[in-house]
Write an enzyme that holds these catalytic residues in place. Sequence first.
Site, mmCIF file in Angstrom:
data_model
loop_
_atom_site.group_PDB
_atom_site.id
_atom_site.type_symbol
_atom_site.label_atom_id
_atom_site.label_comp_id
_atom_site.label_asym_id
_atom_site.label_seq_id
_atom_site.Cartn_x
_atom_site.Cartn_y
_atom_site.Cartn_z
ATOM 1 N N SER A 129 0.830 -1.206 0.000
ATOM 2 C CA SER A 129 0.000 0.000 0.000
ATOM 3 C C SER A 129 0.864 1.256 0.000
ATOM 4 C CB SER A 129 -0.921 0.037 1.218
ATOM 5 O OG SER A 129 -1.670 1.248 1.198
ATOM 6 N N LYS A 183 -4.144 -6.942 3.690
ATOM 7 C CA LYS A 183 -4.198 -5.823 2.733
ATOM 8 C C LYS A 183 -5.648 -5.564 2.304
ATOM 9 C CE LYS A 183 -3.213 -2.592 -0.203
ATOM 10 N NZ LYS A 183 -3.389 -2.634 -1.589
ATOM 11 N N HIS A 186 -7.229 -3.681 5.052
ATOM 12 C CA HIS A 186 -6.684 -2.320 4.978
ATOM 13 C C HIS A 186 -7.499 -1.510 3.964
ATOM 14 C CE1 HIS A 186 -4.285 0.592 2.681
ATOM 15 N NE2 HIS A 186 -3.562 0.812 3.761
ATOM 16 N N ASN A 187 -7.746 -2.094 2.804
ATOM 17 C CA ASN A 187 -8.480 -1.372 1.764
ATOM 18 C C ASN A 187 -9.938 -1.151 2.160
ATOM 19 O OD1 ASN A 187 -6.071 -1.616 0.430
ATOM 20 N ND2 ASN A 187 -6.972 -2.227 -1.511
ATOM 21 N N GLU A 190 -9.925 1.738 4.271
ATOM 22 C CA GLU A 190 -9.684 2.884 3.373
ATOM 23 C C GLU A 190 -10.994 3.320 2.688
ATOM 24 O OE1 GLU A 190 -6.423 2.134 0.550
ATOM 25 O OE2 GLU A 190 -7.662 3.085 -0.980
HETATM 26 P P1 NBP Z 1 -1.985 -2.733 -13.448
HETATM 27 O O1 NBP Z 1 -2.909 -3.375 -12.494
HETATM 28 O O2 NBP Z 1 -2.558 -1.818 -14.426
HETATM 29 O O3 NBP Z 1 -1.180 -3.912 -14.167
HETATM 30 C C1 NBP Z 1 -0.291 -3.578 -15.191
HETATM 31 C C2 NBP Z 1 0.727 -4.656 -15.432
HETATM 32 O O4 NBP Z 1 0.130 -5.956 -15.530
HETATM 33 C C3 NBP Z 1 1.411 -4.370 -16.742
HETATM 34 O O5 NBP Z 1 2.766 -4.634 -16.579
HETATM 35 C C4 NBP Z 1 0.744 -5.383 -17.676
HETATM 36 O O6 NBP Z 1 1.541 -5.738 -18.790
HETATM 37 C C5 NBP Z 1 0.607 -6.550 -16.753
HETATM 38 N N1 NBP Z 1 -0.290 -7.607 -17.235
HETATM 39 C C6 NBP Z 1 -1.621 -7.596 -17.404
HETATM 40 BR BR1 NBP Z 1 -2.706 -6.144 -17.145
HETATM 41 N N2 NBP Z 1 -2.104 -8.752 -17.845
HETATM 42 C C7 NBP Z 1 -1.030 -9.548 -17.967
HETATM 43 C C8 NBP Z 1 -0.869 -10.889 -18.385
HETATM 44 N N3 NBP Z 1 -1.913 -11.653 -18.724
HETATM 45 N N4 NBP Z 1 0.394 -11.379 -18.420
HETATM 46 C C9 NBP Z 1 1.446 -10.626 -18.076
HETATM 47 N N5 NBP Z 1 1.356 -9.352 -17.656
HETATM 48 C C10 NBP Z 1 0.129 -8.826 -17.591
HETATM 49 O O7 NBP Z 1 -0.768 -1.972 -12.741
HETATM 50 P P2 NBP Z 1 -0.572 -1.358 -11.312
HETATM 51 O O8 NBP Z 1 -1.555 -0.268 -11.074
HETATM 52 O O9 NBP Z 1 0.874 -1.071 -11.217
HETATM 53 O O10 NBP Z 1 -0.935 -2.544 -10.309
HETATM 54 C C11 NBP Z 1 -0.190 -3.754 -10.229
HETATM 55 C C12 NBP Z 1 -0.795 -4.585 -9.119
HETATM 56 O O11 NBP Z 1 -0.637 -3.875 -7.882
HETATM 57 C C13 NBP Z 1 -2.295 -4.829 -9.261
HETATM 58 O O12 NBP Z 1 -2.634 -6.077 -8.733
HETATM 59 C C14 NBP Z 1 -2.904 -3.743 -8.406
HETATM 60 O O13 NBP Z 1 -4.194 -4.077 -7.922
HETATM 61 C C15 NBP Z 1 -1.906 -3.662 -7.262
HETATM 62 N N6 NBP Z 1 -1.825 -2.377 -6.562
HETATM 63 C C16 NBP Z 1 -1.986 -1.192 -7.210
HETATM 64 C C17 NBP Z 1 -1.887 0.010 -6.506
HETATM 65 C C18 NBP Z 1 -2.037 1.339 -7.198
HETATM 66 O O14 NBP Z 1 -2.089 2.366 -6.483
HETATM 67 N N7 NBP Z 1 -2.077 1.376 -8.538
HETATM 68 C C19 NBP Z 1 -1.612 -0.019 -5.141
HETATM 69 C C20 NBP Z 1 -1.419 -1.243 -4.519
HETATM 70 C C21 NBP Z 1 -1.529 -2.415 -5.234
HETATM 71 P P3 NBP Z 1 1.367 -4.957 -20.195
HETATM 72 O O15 NBP Z 1 2.170 -3.709 -20.075
HETATM 73 O O16 NBP Z 1 1.904 -5.903 -21.181
HETATM 74 O O17 NBP Z 1 -0.101 -4.688 -20.369
#
Ligand code: NBP
Length: 472
Positions: A129, A183, A186-187, A190
Amino acid sequence: MTKAHFGLIGLGVMGENLVLNAERNGFSSVVYNRTFSKTEAFLLQRGAGKNIDGAKTLQEFVDKLDRPRRILMMVKAGSATDAVIQQISTYLEEGDLLIDGGNSLFSDTERRVAELESKSFGYIGMGVSGGAKGALEGPSMMPGGTKASYDAIESLLNKMAAQVEDGPCVTYIGPGGSGHFVKTVHNGIEYGIEQILAEAYDLMKRVSGMNGDQMADVFSYWNQTEELSSYLVEITEACLRTKDSIDGNDLVEKIMDKAGQKGTGLWTVISALELGASVPTIYASLNARVMSSLKAQRQVAESILKGPILSKFDLGDPSKGMPQLMDAVVLSSIASYAQGIEILRLASDEYNYDLDMPSIAQIWKGGCIIRSRLLKRIQNAFNANPKPINLLLDPWFADQINSRLPGLTHVVAGAVEAGIPVPCFTSTLDYINSYRTSRLPQNLVQAMRDCFGSHTYERIDNQGKFHTDWIK
Ligand code: NBP
């Protein structure tokens, strides 16, 4: 050629920032992304000049990593995570460790831990987080899995995590999917606090007629107080101060009033219902998002369904932080934490997670979205009594309730009379009033159940199960 210490799969918002964090802390890294053009762009821009290498294929990726490999996956939760695990597993060797840092469903993580560990790989399901900034500068991390797997990455995580006065914001949470479970909760907390702050904003705007800067001043005041100083209050002030670059008016007023509710907030409520935890404030925040998504219906209903004429009522002097409104916000925030903690207490027993609540309060104090000064009080409460019945009964929290309940009651009553929905405030008031009532009307519910279904009932004056022929 020297091999890298740390591998990252998934260059989304979180992945990019986490790998920069690891590299800054001395861990040479290799990155892989399904779409290679993103890897190239990253290495040319934010990754340039750093000890970060890229790989076009998974074979190249694993070949560039030191053994045992430590690989963090930051990809979309669900089938994308399963797909990545399946692809990378082909290349892993005994002792290699995979960490899922996405927002995975805890039961998926239970399954993956069992599968991967049975193949002699390590597997950690880790809640992260802090958003993009936290990922870069130091997030709060909630890793779960086997203790041996955690030990293998403890030094890496300790360096990457946010630091507070009593240590890094990461700790071993427990076995299986416990990290992702914590987590998720936590959400859920939130969700609750975000909705509470939105309700405060709505009352300031509609009842007191305040503009963005005036409201932001109150949030700024609150952010100086022990009870409300927090990251979410801080960013609410920033959101309310921001002007639209097109016309200079408050930008927040231009934003569509629809919020999604899939994923962790929903899972928190489902888990609470399954575990028998009472979480009305958190549930109200989830339902508020569901209601918000019915925009088209609400627009029609507004002209058909008539409520009271909006009447003004006193929310308190803005220069003193609107004390009555502050009472409502403080008690509802406390209720969100207390309800989340109740879910964790029940889950700890039900799923044998053996959660250490003082440690969880400690790692939420920095880096994460629900960080707040209140968490120090929560930590103190758990240190004084590691297994409290309910946070609300801790002396400091009980004092807060006893002194602020009249304010919360006043705000809810005023909002009801004015026809303004305040679901989290209302649910919190009902939660507290129910919890402090030793005799609730469920005796009549039991009588009805026995009347139509012979379900029997217990008596308050006699042991055993009883049945009555209610309709002679
Ligand atoms: P995203 O949730 O948007 O995921 C993007 C990544 O996943 C890209 O690298 C994409 O590759 C890859 N991907 C996908 Br979509 N499908 C795929 C597949 N079938 N095979 C391989 N790669 C794949 O990015 P994020 O916002 O950085 O979140 C990442 C994780 O962290 C998620 O689970 C999210 O819930 C969690 N999270 C996010 C936050 C936040 O604030 N954003 C906070 C805490 C946790 P590509 O570039 O080839 O499409």
